[in-house]
Write an enzyme that holds these catalytic residues in place. Structure first.
Site, PDB file in Angstrom:
ATOM      1  N   GLU A  51       0.797  -1.241   0.000  1.00  0.00           N
ATOM      2  CA  GLU A  51       0.000   0.000   0.000  1.00  0.00           C
ATOM      3  C   GLU A  51       0.825   1.285   0.000  1.00  0.00           C
ATOM      4  O   GLU A  51       0.568   2.197   0.786  1.00  0.00           O
ATOM      5  CB  GLU A  51      -0.985  -0.023   1.177  1.00  0.00           C
ATOM      6  CG  GLU A  51      -1.896  -1.227   1.132  1.00  0.00           C
ATOM      7  CD  GLU A  51      -2.866  -1.332   2.306  1.00  0.00           C
ATOM      8  OE1 GLU A  51      -2.803  -0.494   3.227  1.00  0.00           O
ATOM      9  OE2 GLU A  51      -3.690  -2.256   2.308  1.00  0.00           O
ATOM     10  N   GLU A  77      -5.843 -11.116  -1.576  1.00  0.00           N
ATOM     11  CA  GLU A  77      -6.645 -10.986  -0.345  1.00  0.00           C
ATOM     12  C   GLU A  77      -8.135 -11.046  -0.687  1.00  0.00           C
ATOM     13  O   GLU A  77      -8.938 -10.225  -0.231  1.00  0.00           O
ATOM     14  CB  GLU A  77      -6.305  -9.665   0.370  1.00  0.00           C
ATOM     15  CG  GLU A  77      -4.820  -9.509   0.648  1.00  0.00           C
ATOM     16  CD  GLU A  77      -4.468  -8.278   1.488  1.00  0.00           C
ATOM     17  OE1 GLU A  77      -5.360  -7.647   2.078  1.00  0.00           O
ATOM     18  OE2 GLU A  77      -3.270  -7.959   1.549  1.00  0.00           O
TER      19      GLU A  77
HETATM   20  C1  XIL Z   1      -6.168  -6.997   8.145  1.00  0.00           C
HETATM   21  C2  XIL Z   1      -6.385  -8.237   9.016  1.00  0.00           C
HETATM   22  O1  XIL Z   1      -7.217  -9.135   8.324  1.00  0.00           O
HETATM   23  C3  XIL Z   1      -7.004  -7.844  10.332  1.00  0.00           C
HETATM   24  O2  XIL Z   1      -7.073  -8.973  11.203  1.00  0.00           O
HETATM   25  C4  XIL Z   1      -6.203  -6.739  10.984  1.00  0.00           C
HETATM   26  O3  XIL Z   1      -6.862  -6.304  12.151  1.00  0.00           O
HETATM   27  C5  XIL Z   1      -6.021  -5.566  10.039  1.00  0.00           C
HETATM   28  O4  XIL Z   1      -5.435  -6.022   8.828  1.00  0.00           O
HETATM   29  N1  XIL Z   1      -5.022  -5.142   3.519  1.00  0.00           N
HETATM   30  C6  XIL Z   1      -3.954  -5.877   3.959  1.00  0.00           C
HETATM   31  C7  XIL Z   1      -4.115  -6.794   5.114  1.00  0.00           C
HETATM   32  O5  XIL Z   1      -2.907  -5.880   3.295  1.00  0.00           O
HETATM   33  O6  XIL Z   1      -2.938  -6.929   5.845  1.00  0.00           O
HETATM   34  C8  XIL Z   1      -5.251  -6.357   6.023  1.00  0.00           C
HETATM   35  O7  XIL Z   1      -5.433  -7.373   7.005  1.00  0.00           O
HETATM   36  C9  XIL Z   1      -6.509  -6.111   5.229  1.00  0.00           C
HETATM   37  C10 XIL Z   1      -6.297  -5.019   4.211  1.00  0.00           C
END
Ligand code: XIL
Length: 354
Positions: free
Chosen positions: A139, A245
């Site tokens: 990001e 994701e």
């Molecule tokens: C999220 C996790 O799923 C949660 O458990 C945590 O509280 C916050 O982060 N983009 C990403 C991930 O790259 O690392 C994030 O994961 C979701 C958004």
């Protein structure tokens, strides 16, 4: 027996898609060994690569300078190795879930680079040779307007903080693939900024193996055309493309991409699917998942599709951007395959059996 009722006898996702791409899942919590038996079975049966949902992020893994805590991440990597699964490290540099020591206010560039190096060598070095790849930077591209996101790393190091992270990751684990990972980078404006970043990295001689499109999409708003176009444009740079994701949110959320700093209070009445997902909504979700997998399944399109969680009850979308009951994945809270699971399997004309 129907795939809708029998988790144990349902075809394995990763085996089904083995000739096209890997199928992965993010796993949270302390260790996959502490999952319930149904969850463990689901994890091993359907996914051939795992991503730690939190435990390798800078804050959790390296809370105090020079004192990394590998307890949770070692357990995950050992679990994956025992079960013949790969692991993607997530993530070495990110402005969220970051320890205070890494980017303190006012730190000068040289000290910031030295600390970034310490962090990357400590963590990627610890797993040297054991991970298939790393999300090196997460990001770093701005959501709108600017080119790069205004992060502590940008402030302390400058725009080359991304390049430096890739160079350090390559030193620390020369055999791991190195990825840039972000959300909404299928969408045209952010895609252009991301293409610029990737071109600049490649021109500067960085080894970048792939780009991860996070894929936190929303039911009825999945940008299929942009996804197809983005995959083609990133592939044209010679990069692997991964969906890293994946989830399809069924409860509407504000247009905030996947920025975890956004919070929203959902009124109890907005918790629409507290008692379960209505069949009609599950069917729409199934059709949209199938369309996604038709795009992913095109020859050479993507090298991996990772779901952000094992089943609906374990999804982060139950708590972000606010508390509500979500149903964004292929398996329900009892680990049973949903309509979306069957639709995804059907999206491939002739499943590969091994
Ligand atoms: C999220 C996790 O799923 C949660 O458990 C945590 O509280 C916050 O982060 N983009 C990403 C991930 O790259 O690392 C994030 O994961 C979701 C958004």
């Amino acid at each position: 027996m129907s795939v809708l009722t029998s988790p144990a006898s349902s075809p394995s996702l990763w085996r089904t898609f083995a000739q096209r791409f890997q199928v992965g899942a993010a796993v949270g919590g302390r260790s996959p060994d502490s999952l319930g038996s149904g969850e463990r079975e689901l994890c091993v049966r359907h996914f051939d690569v795992l991503t730690p949902e939190n435990c390798m992020k800078p804050g959790p893994v390296h809370p105090e300078r020079g004192r990394p805590d590998f307890s949770a991440s070692d357990a995950l990597v050992e679990f994956a190795e025992r079960h013949g699964q790969g692991v993607v490290g997530h993530c070495l540099s990110w402005h969220q879930q970051c320890p205070d020591w890494l980017w303190p206010a006012g730190i000068d560039r040289q000290s910031a680079l030295a600390q970034l190096s310490e962090h990357i060598h400590a963590v990627a070095g610890h797993y040297r040779g054991r991970l298939q790849g790393w999300d090196v930077v997460n990001e770093a591209v701005a959501d709108d307007g600017e080119f790069l996101r205004a992060t502590p790393a940008l402030r302390a190091i400058g725009p080359d903080h991304v390049l430096r992270a890739f160079e350090l990751a390559r030193e620390a684990d020369p055999n791991a693939e190195l990825y840039y990972n972000d959300y909404n980078i299928e969408q045209p404006a952010k895609r252009q900024r991301t293409l610029r970043l990737l071109r600049e990295l490649l021109a500067a001689g960085a080894r970048v193996d792939g780009v991860g499109i996070q894929g936190h999409w929303i039911l009825d708003q999945v940008p299929f055309g942009d996804i197809r176009a983005a995959i083609a444009e990133y592939r044209a740079l010679g990069l692997k493309v991964m969906i890293t994701e994946l989830d399809v949110d069924v409860v509407d959320r504000p247009d905030c991409g996947a920025d975890i700093s956004v919070q929203r209070a959902y009124a109890p009445a907005a918790d629409l699917y507290r008692d379960g997902l209505p069949d009609a909504v599950a069917a729409r979700q199934a059709e949209q998942y199938a369309e996604l997998f038709r795009i992913f399944g095109e020859p050479g399109a993507v090298s991996r599709v990772t779901f952000w969680g094992l089943h609906d009850g374990m999804s982060w979308l139950n708590t972000w951007p606010g508390k509500r009951t979500n149903h964004p994945l292929l398996f329900d809270r009892a680990c049973r395959p949903k309509a979306a699971f069957a639709a995804v399997l059907d999206s491939i004309a002739s499943p590969v059996r091994r």
